[in-house]
Design a protein around this motif. Structure first.
Motif, short mmCIF file in Angstrom:
data_model
loop_
_atom_site.label_atom_id
_atom_site.label_comp_id
_atom_site.label_asym_id
_atom_site.label_seq_id
_atom_site.Cartn_x
_atom_site.Cartn_y
_atom_site.Cartn_z
N ILE A 178 0.78 -1.05 -0.02
CA ILE A 178 -0.13 -0.09 -0.09
C ILE A 178 1.04 1.24 0.00
N ILE A 179 1.93 1.25 0.78
CA ILE A 179 2.88 2.33 0.85
C ILE A 179 3.38 2.65 -0.30
N THR A 180 4.13 1.56 -1.01
CA THR A 180 4.84 1.77 -2.04
C THR A 180 4.03 2.01 -3.51
N ASP A 181 2.83 1.09 -3.56
CA ASP A 181 2.08 1.41 -4.85
C ASP A 181 0.94 2.64 -4.56
N ASN A 236 -4.50 -5.37 6.20
CA ASN A 236 -3.97 -4.99 4.70
C ASN A 236 -3.61 -5.95 3.80
N THR A 237 -3.65 -7.34 4.21
CA THR A 237 -3.80 -8.28 3.12
C THR A 237 -5.25 -8.22 2.28
N LYS A 238 -6.07 -7.84 3.14
CA LYS A 238 -7.48 -7.88 2.51
C LYS A 238 -7.44 -6.74 1.42
N ILE A 239 -7.01 -5.64 1.81
CA ILE A 239 -7.00 -4.11 1.01
C ILE A 239 -5.96 -4.84 -0.43
N ALA A 240 -4.85 -5.36 0.17
CA ALA A 240 -4.03 -5.89 -1.19
C ALA A 240 -4.70 -6.68 -2.28
N THR A 241 -5.74 -7.26 -1.87
CA THR A 241 -6.45 -8.14 -2.93
C THR A 241 -7.88 -7.53 -3.16
N SER A 242 -8.14 -6.48 -2.80
CA SER A 242 -9.50 -5.83 -2.99
C SER A 242 -9.47 -4.76 -4.14
N VAL A 243 -10.70 -4.28 -4.78
CA VAL A 243 -10.60 -3.38 -5.55
C VAL A 243 -10.93 -1.95 -4.82
N PHE A 266 -3.72 4.81 -2.31
CA PHE A 266 -4.54 6.03 -1.53
C PHE A 266 -3.56 6.42 -0.43
N LYS A 267 -3.86 7.45 0.28
CA LYS A 267 -2.83 8.15 1.37
C LYS A 267 -3.93 8.20 2.57
N VAL A 268 -3.19 8.78 3.68
CA VAL A 268 -4.00 9.41 4.87
C VAL A 268 -4.71 10.60 4.27
N GLY A 269 -6.00 10.67 4.66
CA GLY A 269 -6.89 11.93 4.20
C GLY A 269 -7.63 11.52 3.00
N ASP A 270 -7.66 10.77 2.23
CA ASP A 270 -8.27 10.11 0.90
C ASP A 270 -9.76 9.53 1.38
N ARG A 271 -10.66 9.70 0.64
CA ARG A 271 -11.89 9.06 0.54
C ARG A 271 -11.86 7.96 -0.07
N VAL A 272 -12.16 6.70 0.32
CA VAL A 272 -11.95 5.55 -0.39
C VAL A 272 -13.08 4.56 -0.14
N LEU A 273 -13.51 3.68 -1.17
CA LEU A 273 -14.42 2.58 -1.14
C LEU A 273 -13.76 1.33 -1.17
N ILE A 274 -13.65 0.62 0.29
CA ILE A 274 -13.12 -0.64 -0.04
C ILE A 274 -14.20 -1.79 0.61
N ASN A 275 -14.09 -2.84 -0.05
CA ASN A 275 -15.00 -3.70 0.51
C ASN A 275 -16.51 -3.40 0.82
N ASP A 276 -17.16 -2.33 0.22
CA ASP A 276 -18.21 -1.74 0.49
C ASP A 276 -18.19 -0.81 1.77
N VAL A 277 -17.18 -0.56 2.10
CA VAL A 277 -16.80 0.32 3.25
C VAL A 277 -16.42 1.86 2.71
N LEU A 278 -17.13 2.87 2.83
CA LEU A 278 -16.89 4.19 2.57
C LEU A 278 -16.33 4.74 3.82
N GLY A 279 -15.24 5.56 3.71
CA GLY A 279 -14.84 6.44 4.53
C GLY A 279 -13.30 6.90 4.22
N ASP A 280 -13.06 7.97 5.12
CA ASP A 280 -11.71 8.72 5.00
C ASP A 280 -10.50 7.87 5.79
N VAL A 281 -9.29 7.72 4.93
CA VAL A 281 -8.38 7.07 5.52
C VAL A 281 -7.85 7.99 6.66
#
Length: 334
Positions: A182-185, A225-232, A188-203
């Motif tokens: 996540i850090i290298t790729d 993090n392992t879930k995020i690495a394999t999620s859209v 997203f970064k802290v402060g971004d609004r993202v949708l991950i696995n039907d969870v919408l929120g700010d990092v």
């Protein structure tokens, strides 16, 4: 003086001179490496310096001993070729272990410093020690094979220990490397609004084990993090924080279409001009007739928010302005 002793002294002198020369050569190379932006040349110079300096002395020293043994045949075993080969293995192992240790120390520490927690710093230290000891373990096993020592029990024991450690730390390391991805790729970064696995929120936090999101309901959700690495991952903050907002407006099909579009367009233009803190100027707002039926027609207003956090505020602002203007123009809603 015996020629063997003379040769021994010459070899020892050559070894000392060679070690001194190699030492100063690496001092020069270190200064040159410090002038470059990359750290890779610093790693190579540091990992090769001390081992090659010792090797430069050891090789002449070995031949010095070899000549001296001619005077003392009972010590012939010292000149065994396996001893010199063992020295080469030790030096090679030293180089690889030093390089790996420095690589993890520099790049792993730099990666760990991007997070707030110190857990990943400790993980980097653990990886340094595991990597260094593993390299030395392989080198020692190879030296033992040179002397026909049965290393099968050692390998079996190491395998059992390795499996136990791997099973115990499987979740920890998978999440740690997921965080590294996540850090290298940087999806997203802290402060971004993202949708991950039907969870919408700010990092709010990217840690070594999980990433925390602050949802729109002000709940904190931790996702491994392992879930995020394999999620859209849907990032609403990239490439910019603008958000498209669409507002449907339904009126009677007896209303003048041109008039309705003009009024809605004026409302949009006025909103963009009066509230530049909420509305983005580019792209411009649009009004389209999107749906018709027997009694109503529906227009769709599209405006762009300056930031994703203004979504509800803009919808409220536009709805109030539309109602006020329609009442003024005596345009009924359906």
């Amino acid at each position: 003086m015996d020629p063997a002793i003379v040769d021994t002294i010459l070899f020892l002198a050559a070894g000392i001179i060679a070690a001194v020369v190699v030492h100063f050569v690496f001092i020069f190379l270190k200064k040159q490496a410090e002038k470059t932006e990359t750290m890779m040349d610093d790693l190579i110079v540091h990992s090769l310096g001390a081992p090659l300096t010792i090797l430069a002395f050891f090789i002449p020293f070995f031949f010095a001993i070899h000549h001296l043994i001619d005077l003392y045949p009972e010590y012939q075993w010292i000149a065994d070729a396996n001893i010199l080969l063992s020295a080469y293995v030790i030096v090679g192992t030293w180089i690889v272990a030093t390089f790996l240790d420095d690589f993890l120390r520099i790049y792993g520490t730099a990666l760990a410093e991007t997070t707030e927690t110190d857990l990943d710093d400790r993980i980097v230290e653990i990886l340094q020690k595991i990597g260094k000891y593993f390299i030395w373990f392989i080198g020692i096993l190879y030296i033992l094979t040179l002397y026909s020592v049965n290393i099968t029990p050692l390998i079996a024991g190491a395998g059992v220990v390795g499996i136990a450690i791997a099973l115990a730390a499987q979740d920890l390391f998978s999440n740690f490397f997921g965080g590294a991805v996540i850090i290298t790729d940087q999806p997203f970064k802290v402060g971004d609004r993202v949708l991950i696995n039907d969870v919408l929120g700010d990092v709010t936090h990217i840690g070594p084990r999980s990433t925390r999101l602050l949802t729109l309901d002000k709940d904190v959700v931790s996702i491994p993090n392992t879930k995020i690495a394999t999620s859209v991952v849907h990032n609403y903050s990239l490439p910019n924080p603008q958000v498209r907002i669409q507002i449907p407006v339904t009126v009677s099909n007896s209303e003048d279409i041109t008039r309705i579009k003009r009024v809605l367009g004026e409302i949009c233009d006025e909103a963009v001009k009066s509230r530049p803190d909420l509305f983005a100027h580019d792209p411009s707002p649009t009004v389209y007739l999107m749906q018709m039926d027997k009694s109503t027609i529906t227009f769709l207003i599209t405006v762009y928010a300056a930031g994703f956090q203004y979504d509800n505020i803009i919808q409220d602002y536009m709805n109030v302005r539309i109602i006020e203007r329609f009442r003024k123009e005596e345009i009924p809603f359906c």
